[in-house]
Design an enzyme around this catalytic site. Structure first.
Site, PDB file in Angstrom:
ATOM      1  N   CYS A   1       5.033  -0.684  -0.699  1.00 14.53           N
ATOM      2  CA  CYS A   1       5.620  -1.939  -0.194  1.00 14.53           C
ATOM      3  C   CYS A   1       7.135  -1.917  -0.314  1.00 14.53           C
ATOM      4  O   CYS A   1       7.849  -2.391   0.585  1.00 14.53           O
ATOM      5  CB  CYS A   1       5.086  -3.132  -0.984  1.00 14.53           C
TER       6      CYS A   1
HETATM    7  C1  BEZ Z   1       1.912   0.127  -2.834  1.00 11.55           C
HETATM    8  O1  BEZ Z   1       2.531  -0.720  -2.235  1.00 11.55           O
HETATM    9  O2  BEZ Z   1       2.451   1.138  -3.224  1.00 11.55           O
HETATM   10  C2  BEZ Z   1       0.446  -0.048  -3.128  1.00 11.55           C
HETATM   11  C3  BEZ Z   1      -0.076  -1.306  -3.273  1.00 11.55           C
HETATM   12  C4  BEZ Z   1      -1.415  -1.455  -3.566  1.00 11.55           C
HETATM   13  C5  BEZ Z   1      -2.223  -0.303  -3.681  1.00 11.55           C
HETATM   14  C6  BEZ Z   1      -1.673   0.952  -3.492  1.00 11.55           C
HETATM   15  C7  BEZ Z   1      -0.326   1.085  -3.205  1.00 11.55           C
END
Ligand code: BEZ
Length: 213
Positions: free
Chosen positions: A45
Site C-alpha cells: 500500500c
Molecule cells: C501490503 O500492503 O503490503 C499488504 C497488505 C495486506 C496483506 C499483504 C500485503
C-alpha cells in the site's frame, strides 16, 4: 449486491485526511478514481499510494480526482502519510478516507469475507462525471495494482465518450483504435474520422487515435 458497470456510484460523507468528503459534491464535474487499500503501514500500500501521488499531473490533465480509502482511522492515516512521503520521495496530494465504520467499504463491497473479513481487497472504481461506474478492478492484498493501467483505462473511457472509438488488446496511448460497431452512418463516420479508416472486416475498422494531430 456488488456494484456493476453502469450503476450510479453510491454517495456518502466520510472523514478524510483532507477533511470531510461529501463524495458526489467533491467529484463535481470530474472523473473519479476511488480505490481501497487493505491497511495502513503495510508495504504494498505504501508503494501504491506513493506512485499515485506522483501521477498527480497525469490525473489532472484528464480531469480525474483520486480518493483512497481504508478501514483504518484518521490519526493512523495521518501518521502513515509521513512514512509514504519519506519512503516514496513524494507528497501525498489526494485525500485518504478513514472508514473505521466501514461505511464506504460496505457501500462499495470492498470487503470480501472469504479473502479477509476485516480488511478491504484492492478495489478500483472508475467513475464518470455523471457519477456512473464505468470500470472496476479487484486485486488481492498481496498484489500491488498497476496505476499506469489505471491511467490507460481512463484514456480508453474518455476516447470512447469523446470519439466513439474502442481500444484494442494491449492498446497504448497513441496507437490505432477501433471505430465502435454501433457507428454505421457513412456520413457521420466521414465527419468523425477525417483521417479515414481501414476495414479489416466490416466489424473491425481501424483508425488513428482521433484526438492526436
Ligand atoms: C501490503 O500492503 O503490503 C499488504 C497488505 C495486506 C496483506 C499483504 C500485503
Amino acid at each position: 449486491m456488488a456494484l456493476r458497470i453502469g450503476d450510479i456510484a453510491p454517495d456518502f460523507t466520510q472523514e478524510s485526511t483532507a477533511g470531510p468528503v461529501h463524495f458526489h459534491e467533491w467529484l463535481g464535474d470530474s472523473w473519479g478514481i476511488l480505490f481501497s487499500h487493505p491497511k495502513d503501514f503495510t508495504p504494498v500500500c505504501t508503494t501504491e499510494l506513493g506512485y499515485t501521488a506522483k501521477l498527480k499531473e497525469q490525473f489532472a490533465k484528464r480531469n480525474v480526482k483520486v480518493l483512497a480509502v481504508s478501514v483504518d482511522a484518521l490519526d493512523s492515516h495521518t501518521k502513515w502519510v509521513g512514512d509514504i512521503n519519506e519512503t516514496q520521495k513524494t507528497t501525498v496530494n489526494f485525500p485518504i478516507l478513514a472508514d473505521p465504520d466501514r461505511k464506504v467499504s460496505d457501500l462499495y463491497d470492498m470487503i470480501h469475507p472469504n479473502a479477509n473479513d476485516t480488511f478491504t481487497v484492492r478495489s478500483v472504481f472508475f467513475i464518470d462525471p455523471k457519477k456512473k461506474v464505468r470500470a472496476t478492478i479487484t486485486y488481492p492484498a498481496s498484489t500491488g495494482r498497476n496505476f499506469d493501467e489505471v491511467v490507460r483505462v481512463i484514456d480508453s473511457l474518455q476516447l470512447t465518450d469523446n470519439y466513439s472509438v474502442a481500444t484494442p488488446v494491449n492498446w497504448k496511448y497513441g496507437e490505432d483504435v477501433i471505430i465502435v460497431p454501433s457507428l454505421q452512418d457513412p456520413e457521420v463516420i466521414k465527419q468523425k474520422f477525417p483521417k479515414g479508416y481501414t476495414a479489416v472486416k466490416p466489424y473491425l475498422r481501424i483508425t488513428p487515435q482521433p484526438n492526436l494531430p
